[in-house]
Design a protein around this motif. Structure first.
Motif, PDB file in Angstrom:
ATOM      1  N   ASN A  78       0.837  -1.195   0.000  1.00  0.00           N
ATOM      2  CA  ASN A  78       0.000   0.000   0.000  1.00  0.00           C
ATOM      3  C   ASN A  78       0.873   1.247   0.000  1.00  0.00           C
ATOM      4  O   ASN A  78       1.173   1.810   1.049  1.00  0.00           O
ATOM      5  CB  ASN A  78      -0.932  -0.018   1.213  1.00  0.00           C
ATOM      6  CG  ASN A  78      -2.056   1.001   1.062  1.00  0.00           C
ATOM      7  OD1 ASN A  78      -2.017   1.840   0.169  1.00  0.00           O
ATOM      8  ND2 ASN A  78      -3.034   0.925   1.941  1.00  0.00           N
ATOM      9  N   GLY A 131      -1.731  -0.728  -5.195  1.00  0.00           N
ATOM     10  CA  GLY A 131      -1.368  -1.559  -4.058  1.00  0.00           C
ATOM     11  C   GLY A 131      -1.574  -3.033  -4.356  1.00  0.00           C
ATOM     12  O   GLY A 131      -2.468  -3.394  -5.127  1.00  0.00           O
ATOM     13  N   PRO A 148      -2.060  -5.814  -1.927  1.00  0.00           N
ATOM     14  CA  PRO A 148      -2.168  -6.432  -0.608  1.00  0.00           C
ATOM     15  C   PRO A 148      -2.202  -7.955  -0.703  1.00  0.00           C
ATOM     16  O   PRO A 148      -1.937  -8.639   0.284  1.00  0.00           O
ATOM     17  CB  PRO A 148      -3.489  -5.876  -0.066  1.00  0.00           C
ATOM     18  CG  PRO A 148      -4.227  -5.397  -1.247  1.00  0.00           C
ATOM     19  CD  PRO A 148      -3.215  -5.005  -2.263  1.00  0.00           C
TER      20      PRO A 148
END
Lengths: 431, 190
Positions: free
Chosen positions: A86, A112, A114
């Motif tokens: 992130n 991002g 994740p």
């Protein structure tokens, strides 16, 4: 030939041994960094890199984002984990390294990821660290094998051909000399009968023969003259040299890019449009090197194509190093191939979009043309032929249904052709 | 001997003639003033402009007919705002998925794939890498429109190839593709 091959194989073997010993040396000196890098890790890293990172990052070259080679040394591992998962949060939190990076790359936000685990990220970093050596090895092998091998083969073939041709010429010369000798001998033996006319005199005396020959020559001459006159102003096969060697074969053939991707105005306008350079840059901002097939016989190797891509950059003013436009542009003077006379109206949208005719119908197999040429003669007879033969698709055109039905009745046909719908009227194209 | 010599000259003559047929140059025209236009043709060079280019950008601030202002700037904030606030002006009757599919096939599918899964031909041939599937990205019709308008990352702007209505048609079609992809992903998960 065999000799050179053996040498190059030896060289390859040598270079492999050399590389292995080099790798061994590196491994013994820096054991911590490299020992864990087995092939599977790097392979996984490569797959992950190609799916997630490669849209914006290249390994050794700056693109939308920085080059990733050596990233694991430039940044702390933990920092990289959180950055990759992130980055926006880190920029918002005011992490100094993160903010500096963000500013350096025109404030483009990195998506991002994740979903990537620590292990995944380690694999990616292993791949980006490893790549330089792979590239080096590839360069070494190609240096000994690729470029030297094929051209020498080609050269040897050419030299052999030249030798054969020279031998042929010499042989023919001797044969001719010999034949002339024999002929003079025969002629000296042969005494023509003085009472018989030589053949040309006999020909002149025969009036019928002279007359029919004159008529024949006249007709042949007329036919030739007609043929010559009829091809004046027709540019079929015209194949000029363009300022940038743009290969339609690579773009629309190999890569199957639709014609209308670049010639977008063919859908909506009279002109099919020469694509502006920003359309080239839609892809070539990212594709800076040619890595596809080569045509060595014609002299089109990868370096040649890459140099042509650089011509786009020069014309559009793209600074490859810093990935910015400089504003220093130059025109590209494309040479127009298809050009109808001023007294004819032709509309691309009407043919390509409304009628749905394939571009290839008039432009030929463009997807196979390395250098574009004019396929059709573009004469009036050629236009008219197509208008006579092509039937019009009337489906989904209820507004004109009544007119179409009446026309069908008038001509007594199921399918109306362009000609029957008025496609032969002079003022359709000449006004 | 004479016959031999004559045929030699004939051969040379033919070679000379074929040498003249130059494919690199256009053919003669019979009456050029009938063929060459007096008015300007598209792309014609003109001394009136810099570098003789007649294909120029419109002067700054000029507006072409039918142009609508686009308020979202080409920034990250602009993208976020477009994603949240921008909605298609087309109502359900104006959306033409067939047209959307055709345009998507021309302008998007080479990279994004026919299904929008990021497996276009350029991806398969490794010309472009890392093209995401629409299923993996949070996109709306508004954000799709914004990206077609300005481009994003390695993707360039396609506003020159598609007009406003066409961009919305493509956005509608992309939304449709995303729905299908999400649906597939969900059914696979179950």
């Amino acid at each position: 030939m065999n000799y050179t091959k053996e040498v190059s194989e030896d060289e390859i073997k040598f270079s492999i041994v050399f590389l292995k010993s080099l790798l061994f040396l590196v491994l013994t000196i820096f054991p911590i960094e490299l020992l864990g890098q087995d092939d599977a890790t790097i392979q996984q890293g490569k797959t992950l890199f190609n799916t997630h990172c490669a849209a914006c990052h290249k390994v050794n070259r700056k693109a939308i984002g920085p080059a990733l080679a050596g990233a694991s040394e430039r940044y702390d591992r933990e920092w990289l984990y959180s950055w990759i998962r992130n980055s926006s949060a880190m920029i918002a939190a005011g992490d100094p390294i993160a903010v500096a990076l963000f500013e350096e790359y025109n404030q483009s936000v990195m998506t991002g990821f994740p979903q990537l685990s620590d292990q995944d990220i380690d694999n990616i970093l292993a791949y980006t660290d490893y790549v330089p050596e792979v590239v080096q090895a590839a360069q070494l092998t190609t240096a000994t094998e690729g470029p030297s091998e094929t051209p020498t083969l080609y050269k040897i073939f050419l030299i052999g051909l030249v030798i054969v041709l020279v031998l042929l010429v010499v042989m023919l010369y001797f044969i001719q000399k010999r034949l002339i000798k024999i002929k003079t001998q025969v002629e000296s033996d042969f005494r023509p009968d003085p009472k018989i006319d030589p053949i040309w005199k006999a020909f002149v005396k025969n009036q019928f023969l002279v007359f029919s020959t004159v008529v024949l020559l006249f007709l042949v001459g007329l036919y030739q003259l007609y043929g010559y006159m009829m091809q004046i102003g027709i540019d079929k096969g015209y194949q000029p040299i363009q300022p940038i060697h743009f290969s339609h074969k690579i773009h629309s053939g190999d890569n199957q890019i639709d014609c209308k991707y670049c010639h977008a105005s063919a859908r909506v306008s009279k002109h099919s449009g020469i694509p502006s350079l920003n359309i080239c840059m839609n892809c070539h901002r990212n594709i800076a090197e040619y890595t596809g097939e080569e045509d060595l016989a014609a002299g089109y190797d990868q370096e040649f194509y890459t140099a042509e891509i650089k011509k786009i950059y020069a014309a559009v003013g793209w600074d490859e190093e810093n990935q910015v436009y400089t504003g220093q542009t130059q025109p590209v003077r494309w040479v127009r191939i298809h050009n109808l006379p001023d007294f004819v109206y032709f509309n691309h949208a009407q043919h390509a979009q409304v009628a749905g005719i394939d571009c290839q119908t008039c432009h030929g197999p463009v997807e196979e043309m390395e250098v574009l040429y004019q396929y059709a003669p573009l004469t009036m007879g050629w236009c008219i032929d197509c208008h006579r033969e092509t039937s019009v698709d009337l489906l989904g055109n209820e507004y004109y249904q009544k007119v179409h039905e009446e026309l069908s009745k008038k001509y007594g046909v199921e399918q109306l052709t362009v000609a029957q719908m008025g496609g032969l009227e002079c003022a359709k194209c000449h006004y | 001997m004479k016959g031999v010599k004559f045929s030699r000259y004939l051969l040379l003559g033919f070679l000379f003639l074929t040498g003249c047929q130059n494919k690199k140059k256009p053919n003669y025209q019979l009456f050029p003033d009938m063929y060459e236009p007096i008015g300007y043709e598209a792309y014609q060079e003109s001394a009136a402009f810099r570098d003789s280019i007649s294909a120029l950008e419109p002067p700054p601030g000029s507006i072409h007919r039918g142009w609508n202002p686009y308020p979202y700037p080409n920034t990250n904030e602009g993208y976020q705002e477009a994603k949240l606030n921008l909605v298609s002006p087309l109502d359900s009757l104006e959306i033409d998925l067939a047209q959307g599919r055709e345009l998507y096939g021309i302008y998007c599918a080479v990279c994004h794939g026919e299904q929008g899964d990021g497996q276009g031909i350029l991806m398969q041939r490794e010309k472009f890498l890392g093209i995401p599937s629409y299923a993996d990205r949070e996109i709306t019709a508004g954000s799709t429109y914004h990206v077609i308008y300005y481009g994003i990352n390695a993707m360039g702007s396609h506003a020159g190839q598609l007009n406003e209505n066409e961009r919305w048609q493509v956005s509608a079609y992309v939304t449709e593709l995303k729905k299908e992809l999400d649906h597939q992903a969900n059914s696979n998960a179950e």
